[in-house]
Scaffold this motif. Structure first.
Motif, PDB file in Angstrom:
ATOM      1  N   ILE A 110      30.319  39.459  39.572  1.00 48.83           N
ATOM      2  CA  ILE A 110      31.537  40.253  39.571  1.00 48.83           C
ATOM      3  C   ILE A 110      32.204  40.131  40.938  1.00 48.83           C
ATOM      4  O   ILE A 110      31.642  39.586  41.868  1.00 48.83           O
ATOM      5  N   GLY A 111      33.426  40.646  41.035  1.00 48.65           N
ATOM      6  CA  GLY A 111      34.070  40.714  42.351  1.00 48.65           C
ATOM      7  C   GLY A 111      35.029  39.592  42.666  1.00 48.65           C
ATOM      8  O   GLY A 111      35.534  39.513  43.789  1.00 48.65           O
ATOM      9  N   GLY A 112      35.330  38.704  41.711  1.00 49.21           N
ATOM     10  CA  GLY A 112      36.296  37.658  41.976  1.00 49.21           C
ATOM     11  C   GLY A 112      37.695  38.246  42.130  1.00 49.21           C
ATOM     12  O   GLY A 112      38.085  39.136  41.377  1.00 49.21           O
ATOM     13  N   HIS A 113      38.458  37.749  43.101  1.00 52.24           N
ATOM     14  CA  HIS A 113      39.818  38.249  43.300  1.00 52.24           C
ATOM     15  C   HIS A 113      40.600  37.269  44.164  1.00 52.24           C
ATOM     16  O   HIS A 113      40.010  36.433  44.860  1.00 52.24           O
ATOM     17  N   LEU A 114      41.908  37.382  44.101  1.00 54.01           N
ATOM     18  CA  LEU A 114      42.793  36.625  44.980  1.00 54.01           C
ATOM     19  C   LEU A 114      43.604  37.617  45.792  1.00 54.01           C
ATOM     20  O   LEU A 114      44.375  38.416  45.229  1.00 54.01           O
ATOM     21  N   GLU A 115      43.434  37.591  47.082  1.00 51.89           N
ATOM     22  CA  GLU A 115      44.080  38.560  47.957  1.00 51.89           C
ATOM     23  C   GLU A 115      45.601  38.389  47.935  1.00 51.89           C
ATOM     24  O   GLU A 115      46.118  37.282  47.941  1.00 51.89           O
ATOM     25  N   GLY A 116      46.286  39.518  47.883  1.00 51.26           N
ATOM     26  CA  GLY A 116      47.735  39.511  47.932  1.00 51.26           C
ATOM     27  C   GLY A 116      48.410  39.174  46.621  1.00 51.26           C
ATOM     28  O   GLY A 116      49.650  39.095  46.571  1.00 51.26           O
ATOM     29  N   GLU A 117      47.649  38.982  45.538  1.00 58.49           N
ATOM     30  CA  GLU A 117      48.256  38.611  44.264  1.00 58.49           C
ATOM     31  C   GLU A 117      48.014  39.642  43.160  1.00 58.49           C
ATOM     32  O   GLU A 117      48.515  39.474  42.046  1.00 58.49           O
TER      33      GLU A 117
END
Length: 356
Positions: free
Chosen positions: A233-240
């Motif tokens: 878990i924890g996947g992300h794209l910063e600022g999007e």
């Protein structure tokens, strides 16, 4: 968040073990008859292993569970051997092989017990990891989303989508192949061709990320090929405003899969695969793929709507994406992407998910 101070706890236990081994008898004249002495060894070294595992979790989020556990067990086994050797020089103490076995067994049991909660909860930080930077160079570009293509020998749809969208970035959300085991002798020509494609995309300035699914194993060695590689878990794209995971860990009620997930990503299985001849390892990989097709059919037939909604709502203000379910579903701020069979890809564009 990293917590470097946490290293103090296992270091304190290790120092206490070393001090105790230097004494001719335990403080207060305590004497433990067999098998209580072995149990004491197992408990103390189990505590050491558990604290080391926690320290690695908090300070090395780039380490997969199997690699972290192998490091901890190797340290506990080595430190136990060193401790036994040290005791052989202390009057009244002796070096016993059984004590070292108890030390190592205690460490292994502590890692097992310390991770049992992963069978029942969404607090899955202990098995999640990532390498790279969770952010794109240019967030205004199209981001092509590929979930569950389940490629075998042909990368269906990949070249066509690349040709028609040459400026786009790419995010793969797992199950890229039927089975992908990142160990020598177990990878296929198609998997090598995919990595070559990734290298070409990145050489041309495109961002490429891969979040692993339930059919990828031990791929952390390929991190250099990707801008972002992660699991759990924890996947992300910063600022999007974009969060994601594969989706196999959404349904906490699927205990059988949770158990298989832990076993199949364990240090023990990695060691078994590493020691296998290449042909045998490939045969085992093919057997795993066949078993994955038929296990837990009851859980695969029904979309876990409530669990999916709860997982999505844990990311307020973001769009939460998964693959895994092979169906297009929308719940709250969550979107389960459709199966990318025959090149059916999606795209993240202007804060929305659309068909490519």
């Amino acid at each position: 968040m990293r917590m470097r101070w946490f290293w103090i706890l296992p270091l304190a236990v290790a120092a206490t073990i070393l001090w105790l081994s230097a004494q001719s008898q335990y403080p207060g004249g305590i004497s433990l008859p067999p098998p209580l002495d072995k149990a004491a060894h197992a408990m103390v070294f189990g505590l050491l292993a558990w604290l080391l595992d926690l320290a690695f979790q908090r300070n090395r989020p780039d380490l997969p569970l199997y690699r972290r556990h192998l490091i901890v067990l190797a340290f506990v086994a080595f430190y136990g051997a060193t401790d036994e050797w040290h005791q052989s020089f202390v009057p009244g103490r002796s070096c016993e092989f059984g004590d070292w076995v108890a030390d190592t067994t205690g460490g292994a049991l502590a890692l097992l017990v310390g991770n049992l909660h992963l069978l029942f909860t969404r607090r899955l930080g202990a098995l999640s990891w990532l390498r790279g930077i969770p952010g794109r160079f240019d967030a205004t570009k199209d981001l092509i989303l590929v979930a569950d293509p389940h490629w075998s020998t042909a990368l269906t749809g990949l070249e066509a989508a690349t040709a028609s969208h040459p400026q786009a970035d790419w995010l793969f959300l797992g199950d890229v192949f039927d089975v992908w085991v990142g160990l020598p002798g177990m990878e296929t020509e198609a998997q090598g061709a995919f990595l070559d494609w990734v290298d070409r995309r990145r050489a041309e300035g495109r961002w490429v990320g891969l979040w692993l699914g339930n059919r990828e194993y031990f791929l952390d060695g390929h991190a250099r090929h990707f801008d972002l590689l992660g699991e759990g878990i924890g996947g992300h794209l910063e600022g999007e405003g974009l969060a994601f995971e594969h989706g196999d860990l959404i349904n906490a009620a699927d205990r059988n899969y949770r158990l298989w997930n832990l076993v199949s990503r364990s240090g023990m299985l990695w060691l078994v695969f590493r020691l296998m001849p290449g042909r045998m390892a490939r045969s085992v990989s093919a057997w795993m793929e066949r078993k994955l097709r038929t296990t837990n059919a009851a859980y695969k037939l029904r979309f876990p709507r409530e669990a999916f909604r709860h997982a999505a709502e844990a990311h307020p203000g973001a769009t939460f994406l998964t693959g895994h379910f092979h169906t297009h579903e929308v719940e709250a701020n969550g979107i389960a992407l459709p199966w990318a069979h025959e090149g059916r890809f999606m795209v993240w564009r202007n804060g929305r998910v659309e068909a490519l």
